[in-house]
Structure formats: structure tokens, C-alpha cells
Design a protein around this motif. Structure first.
Motif, short mmCIF file in Angstrom:
data_model
loop_
_atom_site.label_atom_id
_atom_site.label_comp_id
_atom_site.label_asym_id
_atom_site.label_seq_id
_atom_site.Cartn_x
_atom_site.Cartn_y
_atom_site.Cartn_z
N VAL A 465 0.83 -1.21 0.00
CA VAL A 465 0.00 0.00 0.00
C VAL A 465 0.86 1.26 0.00
CG1 VAL A 465 -1.65 1.36 1.35
CG2 VAL A 465 -2.01 -1.10 1.05
N VAL A 466 1.87 1.28 0.85
CA VAL A 466 2.71 2.47 0.97
C VAL A 466 3.58 2.66 -0.26
CG1 VAL A 466 4.61 3.52 2.26
CG2 VAL A 466 2.71 2.47 3.49
N MET A 467 4.19 1.58 -0.76
CA MET A 467 5.16 1.71 -1.85
C MET A 467 4.50 1.97 -3.19
SD MET A 467 8.16 -1.05 -0.86
CE MET A 467 7.09 -2.44 -1.06
N TYR A 468 3.28 1.47 -3.40
CA TYR A 468 2.63 1.65 -4.70
C TYR A 468 1.59 2.76 -4.70
CZ TYR A 468 4.97 -2.59 -6.23
OH TYR A 468 5.93 -3.51 -6.58
N PHE A 469 1.41 3.42 -3.55
CA PHE A 469 0.50 4.57 -3.53
C PHE A 469 0.95 5.68 -4.47
CE2 PHE A 469 -0.48 8.80 -1.96
CZ PHE A 469 -1.87 8.77 -1.95
N PRO A 470 2.25 6.03 -4.56
CA PRO A 470 2.64 7.11 -5.47
C PRO A 470 2.21 6.88 -6.92
CG PRO A 470 4.43 6.63 -3.98
CD PRO A 470 3.40 5.56 -3.76
N GLN A 471 2.27 5.62 -7.40
CA GLN A 471 1.85 5.36 -8.77
C GLN A 471 0.36 5.66 -8.94
OE1 GLN A 471 4.11 3.11 -7.25
NE2 GLN A 471 5.67 4.15 -8.45
N ALA A 472 -0.46 5.23 -7.98
CA ALA A 472 -1.89 5.51 -8.06
C ALA A 472 -2.15 7.01 -7.97
CB ALA A 472 -2.63 4.78 -6.95
N ALA A 473 -1.40 7.70 -7.11
CA ALA A 473 -1.59 9.14 -6.95
C ALA A 473 -1.21 9.90 -8.21
CB ALA A 473 -0.76 9.65 -5.76
N MET A 474 -0.20 9.42 -8.93
CA MET A 474 0.20 10.11 -10.16
C MET A 474 -0.89 10.00 -11.24
SD MET A 474 4.20 9.05 -10.34
CE MET A 474 5.24 9.36 -8.91
N TYR A 475 -1.47 8.82 -11.37
CA TYR A 475 -2.56 8.67 -12.34
C TYR A 475 -3.77 9.49 -11.91
CZ TYR A 475 -0.29 5.08 -15.11
OH TYR A 475 0.56 4.41 -15.95
N SER A 476 -4.07 9.48 -10.63
CA SER A 476 -5.20 10.25 -10.13
C SER A 476 -4.97 11.75 -10.31
CB SER A 476 -5.42 9.91 -8.65
OG SER A 476 -6.53 10.59 -8.14
N SER A 477 -3.75 12.22 -10.03
CA SER A 477 -3.44 13.64 -10.20
C SER A 477 -3.54 14.07 -11.65
CB SER A 477 -2.03 13.93 -9.66
OG SER A 477 -1.95 13.66 -8.28
N ALA A 478 -3.01 13.24 -12.55
CA ALA A 478 -3.09 13.57 -13.97
C ALA A 478 -4.54 13.68 -14.43
CB ALA A 478 -2.35 12.53 -14.80
N ALA A 479 -5.41 12.80 -13.91
CA ALA A 479 -6.82 12.86 -14.28
C ALA A 479 -7.47 14.14 -13.79
CB ALA A 479 -7.55 11.64 -13.71
N VAL A 480 -7.15 14.57 -12.56
CA VAL A 480 -7.71 15.81 -12.02
C VAL A 480 -7.21 17.01 -12.82
CG1 VAL A 480 -7.72 17.34 -10.01
CG2 VAL A 480 -8.05 14.89 -9.71
N HIS A 481 -5.92 17.02 -13.17
CA HIS A 481 -5.39 18.13 -13.97
C HIS A 481 -6.09 18.22 -15.32
CE1 HIS A 481 -1.37 17.80 -11.58
NE2 HIS A 481 -2.33 18.43 -10.92
N GLN A 482 -6.36 17.07 -15.92
CA GLN A 482 -7.00 17.06 -17.23
C GLN A 482 -8.44 17.55 -17.14
OE1 GLN A 482 -4.75 15.83 -19.66
NE2 GLN A 482 -6.07 16.99 -21.03
N ILE A 483 -9.10 17.30 -16.03
CA ILE A 483 -10.48 17.77 -15.86
C ILE A 483 -10.51 19.29 -15.75
CG2 ILE A 483 -12.44 17.77 -14.26
CD1 ILE A 483 -11.68 14.85 -13.59
#
Length: 588
Positions: A465-483
Motif C-alpha cells: 500500500v505504501v510503496m505503490y501509492f505514489p503510482q496511483a496518486a500520479m494517475y489520479s493527479s493527472a486525471a484531475v489536472h486534465q479535468i
């Protein structure tokens, strides 16, 4: 008579209402609580490791003459850093070019081949990185590689006698190829999600106004894709810098040392453990990733009110305006299918052939092929348990990570502020820490009393959970920026609170990116090797732990069989995830 032109006296202005202090919403409280919990699991192990490093806590710090300055300035470290940079830059550039090309062909041209077009750029992701590295070794070992053996036979037909080769996986070009193939899916998913969210009517309007495809790409498409491109570059750097499985299998034999492998050697091949060298070299990776993150934020304009420039969501996007490639349509499809064969089918076939043999040999004895290696997967408890545990942990932890990313991203990207940026930086720190180092920190923090998590599923789940959270956050952040912010602000103006805006506006628009991220994280967790090698045990085995153990014992058919099964399972999961993602697409 009252003068009709006489204006009535102005009414007395109401007394100003007392200003009310604006309290955080329940969603913000939940975000803070979640951020605090994750910060604890990040900071506590690292702080304990640092305290151990300086002798405050009981631990072995390594060689007596090791200091931070001596480690980071040593020729060995600088050479490993240079090798890492070369591999990440060359492999990453290849991944960005291939990923962007496939994304454009699939989303903006008539070259796509139905659902298969979406799968082709992701095929290398279906094969876990350790299995892929072993597959390439089975194929391109200069002496007994299956593909090299076939090529030597073909060369013999034309009078060329080669004692070895002609290709050598234990080389710079072999390792760069493996890095690039491994990183392509990361770049493709980020750029493809950006193109899916970009209203194609903008590009059509540009072409109608007289601009050609090239001018439209540079004037319209590329500026609107800044968030997606920034995310792709960041993900490629982070994943490339932390890659361990391929360089440890291929680079070690080739004499190409990289920082992640050197760090692993500091903590697994030295006694006592050289924590000074491991942490010092990890700090170098952290600095590089922080610089990359700063450049990414500058690129997309985060924190300066520029996010509105990327609000390009369209309600009726379609593929009706796809670019007609004409005579280039067939070559483009051949290119995609050729990549499929080169990136995934070849190493998979290498694994398949070796898994059917009794021992690894360049000559395939068709009469001696058997399924003994697959029988062992079900007969040996450590193999079957390892496969089952990997699937359960990957599915559960990937779901938890994506849910956490949605909440944290809303707090860091939508609410904003200095505190949000600080939280974002802390929670993305594990992306820069080699998994083997963080695994040892977790053991130091939670392995002994009072927790006693060493070798249990709890410590594996916490690590994933801790080590792979940044990957999920990067995809989530990119989606918010695109919106973009206009849609979010419109929801707030209409009276919707934070929770309703997140549920009714952001999550539906982010869903395609989140599903892609979930599939990616599932595959990474299922095939994890670095953390699993340290945190798993014979009581709680996982696939990466088992494969590394089998490799050290030379059980090549068993390794190949496990790699084949992992690849098939990952392929099925990704295909189902893509199928579900298509139902949530904005542009159809």
C-alpha cells in the motif's frame, strides 16, 4: 402633491453579519486522518532506520569507514549513478516515444484494430518484470539462448559460422531494450488517458481552419496534453530509477552496476548490513525524483492557477474525426503487431519452451516435453501458496491504494495550499526509495515487539500500500489536472459540497484513468520481487519470493512455469480491466 421625480430616501443598510469561521468539511477531516495514517507508516520506519544509522537505536550501521560523503563521492557509486541515468534516459526516451506513438495511433487515427489496439502497447506489462528478464535470458543468452540458437542455424545456411550470439542480452543494448519495453505501458497509459479526455472537436476545428496535422499537433494537441506528458515523464523516471529485477538478472552478468542493485547488495550481501551506504545511495535517488517532480509541477503549472488551461473535457467526443492515414494505415498496424511480437510474445515463448523442458537447453527436444513443472506448482505447497497469496494481496491492496489515491488527490490537488503540497510530497516519498531498503525499514519498525509482523501478510500489505501509492496518486493527479478547475468550481457554485463534487463530478471523469492505474498496480504487486524477497517467508510466500528462491537454486523449468502462469493471470486481469474501463469512457 408628491414630486414624482423625487427619489425615495435610501433604506438603511443592514448591519454586517458576523464573519463565521469556516470549518473543514468531513471529507477534509477524512483526508487528514488518512494522510496521517500513511505518513506514520512512511515516517516511522524511515526515522527508525535513520536513528539506527546514527547509533541512536540498536542496529548495525555497516562498515566503520562508511560516511554519507564518502559513499556518494566514491567512484563505485558515481559509476552506478551514471549507468542508472543512461539506462533511464535511453529506456525512458524509447518508452515515451513508443507510448506516445501508440496513444496517438489508437486515439486519433483510423489505424486502431478494435479492442486489440488498446492491448498492444500494454503487452509487456502482462509479463512480470522478473519473469520478462528471465524470459529474455532464456532467448538471448549468447551461448544457449533459444533465439540465438535459431539465428545461428539460419546463419549457417548462408555460410556464416557463429560460435555464440549473434545477439547478447548481457549488454548495454540488451538492458536498454528491457528497460524501454518495461516502461512503455507506464507512458502509454498516462498519455492515452490524456488523449481520451481531450475533446477531439478542438483538433477538428484546427484542421478545418486550414492547419495541417503537424501544426494541429504542436499548437492544439501538445499544449493540452501537458499534464499527461508530465505525468508520463515522472512515472518513467520513478519506475526506471527503482527498477531492480531486470538489472539484477541481466545487468549483473553484463557488468553494468546500477544504484538499486548496489543498494540491495549493501543490505543483502554484506555482513553486517551496510546501512550507511544503502541510505546514502537511496538519498541520491530521492533527490533525483524530487527534482523530476518539481520540473513536472512547473510543466503543468500546478500551484499558479494554470490548471484551468487544461479543462478540455468534451461531452460528445467521438472517433468520427479520426485522422485518415491512407497508405500508412497498413504499416502502422504492422508496427503495432510487430511490437506485440517483440515485446511480449518472444519472452513468453521463451518461458513456455523452458517450462516444458526437463532442463534448460538451447535444443528443444519435442519428444521430451512435459508438464512436470506445472504439476510442481500444485504439488509443492510453497509454489501454490505463493501464487495464491500474490493474487489475493495484489487484488486487495490495489483496490485500497486506488481508493486512498482518490481521497488524497482531492485534498492535494483540488483543495490545494501549502499543507496539501507538503502532504503530497511526504506521501510520494516511497516512490524514490528502493523497495528493498524500505522493506528493511519496515522490518526494523514492525518486525519485532510489540508488533511482531515479520514474515506475515500484514507487513506485506503495509509495504504494498505504501510503496505503490505514489503510482496511483500520479494517475489520479493527472486525471484531475486534465479535468480542470472550471467543472469543480461550477459544482461548488451550484451548491454541491466537497463530498458530492468528488462523488458526482470528479470520480466519474477520473474512472478511466483509475481503472488503468488499478490494472497497472495489480500487475506490479503480483510480480513484485524486491520487497517480497525481504518481507515474505516460507510461512507467507508470494510469487516474487518463490521465483527468486527457485532462480538461486537453478530450478529453471519451475521458474518458467510460474512466469507463464503469472503472465496468463495478469493478461486476463488487464483485459477485463480494459473492458470495464471502456464503459466509462467520456469519448466514444
Amino acid at each position: 402633491m408628491t414630486d414624482l421625480l423625487e427619489r425615495p430616501a435610501p433604506a438603511a443598510e443592514p448591519a454586517p453579519a458576523k464573519s463565521r469561521r469556516k470549518w473543514p468539511t468531513p471529507l477534509v477531516w477524512v483526508s487528514w486522518a488518512l494522510a496521517a495514517a500513511m505518513t506514520y507508516f512512511i515516517a516511522f520506519p524511515l526515522i527508525k532506520a535513520v536513528l539506527s544509522l546514527f547509533g541512536v537505536a540498536t542496529a548495525t550501521t555497516g562498515a566503520a569507514d562508511s560516511t554519507f560523503l564518502s559513499v556518494v563521492t566514491s567512484g563505485e557509486t558515481l559509476q552506478a549513478l551514471l549507468n542508472t541515468a543512461i539506462l533511464v534516459v535511453c529506456g525512458g526516451a524509447f518508452a515515451i516515444l513508443v507510448g506516445a506513438g501508440f496513444a496517438w495511433l489508437n486515439e486519433r487515427t483510423d489505424a486502431r484494430v478494435g479492442w486489440l489496439a488498446e492491448v498492444l502497447p500494454l503487452v509487456s506489462m502482462f509479463v512480470p518484470s522478473l519473469a520478462a528478464a528471465i524470459g529474455w535470458v532464456f532467448l538471448l543468452d549468447p551461448d544457449i539462448g533459444l533465439l540465438n540458437s535459431l539465428m545461428r542455424t539460419a546463419l549457417g545456411w548462408v555460410g556464416i559460422d557463429a560460435a555464440s550470439g549473434p545477439l547478447d542480452i548481457y549488454s548495454w543494448y540488451g538492458l536498454i531494450w528491457c528497460y524501454g519495453v518495461f516502461l512503455v505501458p507506464f507512458a502509454y497509459l498516462a498519455i492515452s488517458n490524456g488523449l481520451q479526455s481531450l475533446d477531439p472537436s478542438l483538433e477538428e476545428a484546427s484542421r478545418v481552419s486550414g492547419a495541417g496535422p503537424v501544426k494541429t499537433f504542436f499548437k492544439v494537441t501538445l499544449p493540452a496534453l501537458k499534464p499527461a506528458l508530465g505525468s508520463a515523464v515522472m512515472i518513467v523516471i520513478v519506475m526506471g530509477m527503482a527498477l531492480f529485477s531486470m538489472p539484477v538478472i541481466i545487468g549483473t552478468r553484463a557488468g553494468i552496476d546500477v544504484l538499486p542493485v548496489k543498494i540491495v547488495e549493501d543490505v543483502t550481501q554484506t555482513y553486517p548490513v551496510d546501512q550507511v551506504s544503502a541510505l546514502s545511495r537511496s538519498a541520491m535517488l530521492l533527490v533525483i525524483v524530487l527534482i523530476a517532480g518539481y520540473v513536472q509541477r512547473r510543466l503543468v503549472g500546478v500551484g499558479k492557477g494554470k490548471g484551468q488551461a487544461f479543462a478540455t473535457i468534451g461531452g460528445k467526443g467521438s472517433r468520427g474525426g479520426a485522422v485518415k492515414l491512407g497508405k500508412l494505415k497498413a504499416p502502422a498496424r504492422v508496427l503495432m503487431f510487430g511490437y506485440l511480437a517483440a515485446a511480449a510474445i518472444l519472452p513468453f515463448l521463451g518461458l513456455l519452451f523452458v517450462s516444458l523442458q526437463t532442463f534448460w537447453s538451447s535444443a528443444v527436444d519435442w519428444s521430451g516435453l512435459s508438464l512436470d513443472a506445472y504439476d510442481a506448482l500444485f504439488e509443492k505447497p510453497i509454489l501454490s501458496e505463493g501464487l495464491k497469496n500474490s493474487m489475493l494481496l495484489a487484488a486487495g491492496c490495489a483496490t485500497v491504494v486506488v481508493l486512498f489515491a482518490i481521497i488524497i488527490t482531492h485534498f492535494t490537488e483540488v483543495k490545494g495550499g501549502k499543507s496539501a503540497r507538503a502532504v503530497d510530497g511526504v506521501l510520494k516519498t516511497p516512490a524514490a526509495i528502493p523497495h528493498i531498503v524500505f522493506a528493511i525499514a519496515l522490518i526494523a519498525a514492525f518486525g519485532g515487539p510489540p508488533f511482531g509482523w515479520n514474515g506475515t501478510a500484514l507487513i506485506l500489505a503495509a509495504a504494498y500500500v505504501v510503496m505503490y501509492f505514489p503510482q496511483a496518486a500520479m494517475y489520479s493527479s493527472a486525471a484531475v489536472h486534465q479535468i480542470g478547475r472550471p467543472l469543480i468550481e461550477a459544482s461548488h457554485v451550484s451548491g454541491a459540497g466537497d463530498a458530492r463534487t468528488l462523488r458526482r463530478v470528479l470520480v466519474p471523469l477520473m474512472t478511466p484513468a483509475l481503472i488503468s492505474g488499478w490494472a497497472l498496480i495489480f500487475v506490479l504487486m503480483a510480480g513484485d520481487i524486491t520487497a517480497s524477497a525481504m518481507l515474505a517467508s516460507t510461512n507467507t510466500p508470494v510469487a516474487g519470493f518463490v521465483m527468486l528462491d527457485q532462480w538461486s537454486h537453478g530450478s529453471y523449468p519451475t521458474i518458467a512455469a510460474l512466469g507463464v502462469v503469472l503472465t496468463l493471470i495478469s493478461t486476463c486481469v488487464v483485459l477485463v480491466a480494459l473492458r470495464v474501463r471502456n464503459k466509462f469512457r467520456i469519448n466514444r
